[in-house]
Design a protein around this motif. Structure first.
Motif, PDB file in Angstrom:
ATOM      1  N   VAL A 136       0.751  -1.310   0.017  1.00  0.00           N
ATOM      2  CA  VAL A 136       0.042  -0.224  -0.237  1.00  0.00           C
ATOM      3  C   VAL A 136       0.893   1.203  -0.276  1.00  0.00           C
ATOM      4  CG1 VAL A 136      -1.555   1.415   1.678  1.00  0.00           C
ATOM      5  CG2 VAL A 136      -2.099  -1.059   0.960  1.00  0.00           C
ATOM      6  N   HIS A 137       1.888   1.396   0.791  1.00  0.00           N
ATOM      7  CA  HIS A 137       2.749   2.481   0.988  1.00  0.00           C
ATOM      8  C   HIS A 137       3.445   2.647   0.147  1.00  0.00           C
ATOM      9  CE1 HIS A 137       0.629   2.507   4.658  1.00  0.00           C
ATOM     10  NE2 HIS A 137       1.207   1.258   5.308  1.00  0.00           N
ATOM     11  N   GLY A 138       4.146   1.649  -0.640  1.00  0.00           N
ATOM     12  CA  GLY A 138       5.140   1.911  -1.774  1.00  0.00           C
ATOM     13  C   GLY A 138       6.198   2.674  -1.091  1.00  0.00           C
ATOM     14  N   GLY A 139       6.984   3.525  -1.769  1.00  0.00           N
ATOM     15  CA  GLY A 139       8.064   4.336  -1.546  1.00  0.00           C
ATOM     16  C   GLY A 139       7.952   5.208  -0.073  1.00  0.00           C
ATOM     17  N   ASN A 140       6.767   5.423   0.233  1.00  0.00           N
ATOM     18  CA  ASN A 140       6.628   6.491   1.355  1.00  0.00           C
ATOM     19  C   ASN A 140       4.816   6.240   1.691  1.00  0.00           C
ATOM     20  OD1 ASN A 140       6.851   8.546   3.312  1.00  0.00           O
ATOM     21  ND2 ASN A 140       6.066  10.017   1.792  1.00  0.00           N
ATOM     22  N   ARG A 141       4.691   6.215   3.002  1.00  0.00           N
ATOM     23  CA  ARG A 141       3.325   5.995   3.483  1.00  0.00           C
ATOM     24  C   ARG A 141       2.594   7.557   3.668  1.00  0.00           C
ATOM     25  NH1 ARG A 141       0.566   6.596   8.761  1.00  0.00           N
ATOM     26  NH2 ARG A 141       2.726   7.189   9.687  1.00  0.00           N
ATOM     27  N   LEU A 142       1.515   7.511   2.836  1.00  0.00           N
ATOM     28  CA  LEU A 142       0.374   8.710   3.073  1.00  0.00           C
ATOM     29  C   LEU A 142      -0.243   8.855   4.587  1.00  0.00           C
ATOM     30  CD1 LEU A 142      -0.984  10.822   1.672  1.00  0.00           C
ATOM     31  CD2 LEU A 142      -2.929   9.222   1.246  1.00  0.00           C
ATOM     32  N   ALA A 143      -0.015  10.020   5.210  1.00  0.00           N
ATOM     33  CA  ALA A 143      -0.707  10.303   6.441  1.00  0.00           C
ATOM     34  C   ALA A 143      -1.720   9.471   6.562  1.00  0.00           C
ATOM     35  CB  ALA A 143      -0.679  11.445   6.768  1.00  0.00           C
ATOM     36  N   SER A 144      -1.697   9.091   7.922  1.00  0.00           N
ATOM     37  CA  SER A 144      -3.017   8.207   8.541  1.00  0.00           C
ATOM     38  C   SER A 144      -3.671   7.205   7.867  1.00  0.00           C
ATOM     39  CB  SER A 144      -4.126   9.301   8.831  1.00  0.00           C
ATOM     40  OG  SER A 144      -3.925  10.222   9.863  1.00  0.00           O
ATOM     41  N   THR A 145      -2.748   6.480   6.866  1.00  0.00           N
ATOM     42  CA  THR A 145      -3.038   5.301   6.134  1.00  0.00           C
ATOM     43  C   THR A 145      -2.867   4.090   7.152  1.00  0.00           C
ATOM     44  OG1 THR A 145      -1.230   5.415   4.813  1.00  0.00           O
ATOM     45  CG2 THR A 145      -3.358   6.126   3.765  1.00  0.00           C
ATOM     46  N   SER A 146      -1.986   4.120   8.094  1.00  0.00           N
ATOM     47  CA  SER A 146      -1.442   2.884   8.554  1.00  0.00           C
ATOM     48  C   SER A 146      -2.567   2.501   9.489  1.00  0.00           C
ATOM     49  CB  SER A 146      -0.086   3.237   9.509  1.00  0.00           C
ATOM     50  OG  SER A 146      -0.397   4.281  10.375  1.00  0.00           O
ATOM     51  N   LEU A 147      -3.059   3.086  10.468  1.00  0.00           N
ATOM     52  CA  LEU A 147      -4.083   2.519  11.116  1.00  0.00           C
ATOM     53  C   LEU A 147      -5.278   1.732  10.252  1.00  0.00           C
ATOM     54  CD1 LEU A 147      -4.982   5.472  13.687  1.00  0.00           C
ATOM     55  CD2 LEU A 147      -3.543   3.108  14.010  1.00  0.00           C
ATOM     56  N   LEU A 148      -5.761   2.298   8.958  1.00  0.00           N
ATOM     57  CA  LEU A 148      -6.627   1.775   8.296  1.00  0.00           C
ATOM     58  C   LEU A 148      -5.997   0.677   7.740  1.00  0.00           C
ATOM     59  CD1 LEU A 148      -9.345   2.302   6.836  1.00  0.00           C
ATOM     60  CD2 LEU A 148      -8.093   3.168   4.841  1.00  0.00           C
ATOM     61  N   GLU A 149      -4.775   0.495   7.404  1.00  0.00           N
ATOM     62  CA  GLU A 149      -4.148  -0.597   6.830  1.00  0.00           C
ATOM     63  C   GLU A 149      -4.195  -1.793   7.714  1.00  0.00           C
ATOM     64  OE1 GLU A 149      -0.035  -1.831   4.473  1.00  0.00           O
ATOM     65  OE2 GLU A 149      -0.048  -1.115   6.495  1.00  0.00           O
ATOM     66  N   GLY A 150      -3.643  -1.404   8.794  1.00  0.00           N
ATOM     67  CA  GLY A 150      -3.648  -2.381   9.941  1.00  0.00           C
ATOM     68  C   GLY A 150      -5.082  -3.119  10.221  1.00  0.00           C
ATOM     69  N   MET A 151      -6.101  -2.140  10.500  1.00  0.00           N
ATOM     70  CA  MET A 151      -7.539  -2.586  10.459  1.00  0.00           C
ATOM     71  C   MET A 151      -7.825  -3.660   9.521  1.00  0.00           C
ATOM     72  SD  MET A 151     -10.878  -0.640  10.402  1.00  0.00           S
ATOM     73  CE  MET A 151     -10.638  -0.898   8.534  1.00  0.00           C
ATOM     74  N   LEU A 152      -7.531  -3.085   8.265  1.00  0.00           N
ATOM     75  CA  LEU A 152      -8.175  -3.725   7.154  1.00  0.00           C
ATOM     76  C   LEU A 152      -7.508  -5.082   6.820  1.00  0.00           C
ATOM     77  CD1 LEU A 152     -10.227  -3.976   4.615  1.00  0.00           C
ATOM     78  CD2 LEU A 152      -8.283  -2.929   3.336  1.00  0.00           C
ATOM     79  N   TRP A 153      -6.288  -5.168   6.913  1.00  0.00           N
ATOM     80  CA  TRP A 153      -5.380  -6.532   6.918  1.00  0.00           C
ATOM     81  C   TRP A 153      -5.528  -7.467   8.092  1.00  0.00           C
ATOM     82  CZ3 TRP A 153      -4.669  -3.221   2.883  1.00  0.00           C
ATOM     83  CH2 TRP A 153      -4.340  -3.864   1.626  1.00  0.00           C
ATOM     84  N   GLY A 154      -5.748  -6.858   9.266  1.00  0.00           N
ATOM     85  CA  GLY A 154      -6.240  -7.411  10.588  1.00  0.00           C
ATOM     86  C   GLY A 154      -7.409  -8.585  10.252  1.00  0.00           C
TER      87      GLY A 154
END
Length: 526
Positions: free
Chosen positions: A384-402
């Motif tokens: 999802v993040h590729g070369g750099n994470r877009l702000a506030s996507t990490s919690l969404l990614e953790g929730m979705l893939w969890g």
């Protein structure tokens, strides 16, 4: 001990995964390093979690993620989070496990904007979003009859039939499978053999291998190190995101963790200024203070070099329209403790290691390249993040893939045990590597200082072939010494952490040397 599912890690990704599996009536054992579920990075998340805003769309979110990630992203993963993320967020964090996100007077959820986002689309709880999420999830986990929480546990090694099973019949099998983990029980000072049909790594990032970081003390890359040893594929390990604005209290203060000044402060209008009071970001990028993090971080570094100052400043007092004491109460209170009033004074800030964009390669269901092993959250790499994470996507990614990992495991685990008793019986208990009681806290502290200095100076915000070669040589020498020490000394949490930290630092450094191109947060000056 035998469990149907073993979840290692207790942040948003680990908790959602455990809850999703347990809801299907499947037994889950959840490990946490601390005495409760609040030891990970999730509780530190200030800014918020991506949802969907007025005039927003999956395509618009995709575009912002690609731009921040330098188009180095996994298209399938970006499509999945943009299309499904907000819907699953609504299902889980607004309805099933309702988090008290801030609302407007009319009852609608407030949405803020951060760097790299085209529209306001971020849900938040003042400046303690992660803490609020964990309060809700930890209560749900504690109350669930199918989840057994084991506290004060540190995973040592993943169990596999290729590496651990005793017997010639297991030597000749082509497929390798994760069978659980050896786990150190700190409260009893024993190593437990936890056998599992399915194992989920949710161990978080590795910011603590750097001298300056916003991460908790347990963020040393243990999951990545264990998965790498078990031959699961790790990718994009060079992509370490540095947050541009960590609270700076002078060189005399080298705290274990630097306090984060959320990007949401800039999202609400705050400006980065130099010691002369001059706003400078417009000189480096047309998006100025709302440029993606890697650009802002390097701009701050360049400005510091240009002005020969130890930090820059974030001026919220003169640019944010909200009441700072209520919009950012945590930041206001923490700064006030040091004598700084952010309603009147600019905040001194420096970059710090923040988020690991690489990790254990997984598909859309969280499956790794090792059978029986899943990885979710920051230790994984969905692409999802590729070369750099877009702000506030990490919690969404953790929730979705969890959630998706939990759903997939639920389908598989509900049929029958994935591992035969013959295989499980072939796994031996842990044998203590040595009896020499030569663990010296001063030596361990010095080794950590060495790792963190090497990573900060040579594998930090800017990198070169010469720096990376120097780092590899230094870390390899230390790793050789640690392996010898590890074999002779009784196991303990400090030794496990040091061993994992050195290995994860090497993984990042080797990946950085191999990637000759500057992409996102991997920036080569040569």
């Amino acid at each position: 001990m035998k469990t149907e599912v073993l979840v290692i890690g207790s942040g948003i990704a680990g908790c959602i995964s455990a809850l999703t599996i347990a809801e299907k009536g499947i037994e889950v054992t959840l490990l946490t390093q601390g005495e409760d579920l609040f030891t990970g990075n999730t509780r530190l998340a200030q800014g918020g979690i991506v949802y969907t805003g007025t005039g927003d769309s999956p395509k618009l979110l995709e575009k912002d993620i690609y731009t921040a990630g330098w188009n180095y992203n996994n298209k399938r993963a970006v499509r999945a989070i943009s299309k499904n993320g907000p819907d699953i967020l609504k299902k889980l964090l607004l309805e099933k496990y309702p988090v008290p996100f801030h609302k407007e007077d009319d009852g609608e959820y407030s949405l803020t904007r951060e760097g790299g986002h085209a529209v306001p689309r971020i849900l938040y709880c003042a400046d303690h979003t992660g803490q609020s999420i964990m309060e809700i999830l930890s209560k749900s986990v504690a109350e669930h009859p199918y989840i057994n929480v084991c506290s004060s546990r540190t995973a040592i090694d993943l169990l596999t039939n290729h590496h651990h099973a005793m017997g010639t019949e297991f030597m000749y099998t082509l497929s390798n499978r994760c069978l659980g983990a050896y786990v150190y029980n700190e409260s009893k000072d024993v190593v437990e053999t936890l056998l599992a049909d399915h194992t989920v790594l949710a161990t978080g990032g590795l910011g603590q291998v750097y001298l300056h970081t916003t991460n908790t003390t347990g963020s040393i890359g243990s999951g990545v190190a264990m998965a790498n040893r078990a031959k699961a594929r790790v990718i994009n390990a060079e992509m370490v995101q540095f947050h541009p604005t960590a609270f700076y209290q002078g060189t005399r203060s080298r705290a274990t963790r630097r306090f984060l000044i959320s990007e949401a402060v800039r999202g609400e209008g705050a400006k980065l200024i130099n010691s002369s009071g001059e706003a400078f970001m417009h000189r480096y990028d047309p998006r100025a203070d709302l440029a993606p993090r890697d650009i802002v971080t390097r701009s701050i570094l360049e400005e510091m070099l240009k002005t020969e100052e130890e930090c820059v400043y974030l001026d919220a007092a003169n640019h944010v329209k909200h009441n700072l004491t209520t919009r950012f109460p945590t930041i206001y209170g923490r700064c006030l403790e040091t004598g700084l009033d952010i309603t009147k004074q600019p905040i001194p800030v420096v970059p710090a290691a923040h988020y690991f964009c690489g990790g254990i390669l997984v598909d859309e269901k969280g499956k790794t390249t090792l059978d029986g092993l899943y990885a979710v959250g920051e230790c994984s790499c969905t692409g999802v993040h590729g070369g750099n994470r877009l702000a506030s996507t990490s919690l969404l990614e953790g929730m979705l893939w969890g959630y998706t990992a939990g759903e997939d495991i639920g389908l598989r685990a509900s049929k029958k045990s994935a591992i035969s008793k013959k295989v499980l019986n072939a796994i031996p208990d842990w044998e203590s590597p040595g009896t020499n009681a030569n663990e010296d806290p001063a030596l361990i502290a010095q080794d950590w200082t060495f790792i963190r200095s090497v990573m900060w100076n040579y594998v930090g915000i800017t990198r070169s072939t010469a720096r990376l070669n120097r780092a590899i040589n230094d870390l390899q020498n230390l790793n050789r010494n640690l392996r010898s020490f590890y074999k002779e000394t009784p196991i303990s949490r400090p030794i496990i952490d040091l061993f994992h930290g050195c290995q994860s630092a090497m993984i990042v450094t080797i990946a950085a040397l191999r990637n000759k191109k500057s992409i996102g947060c991997h920036y080569r000056i040569d």
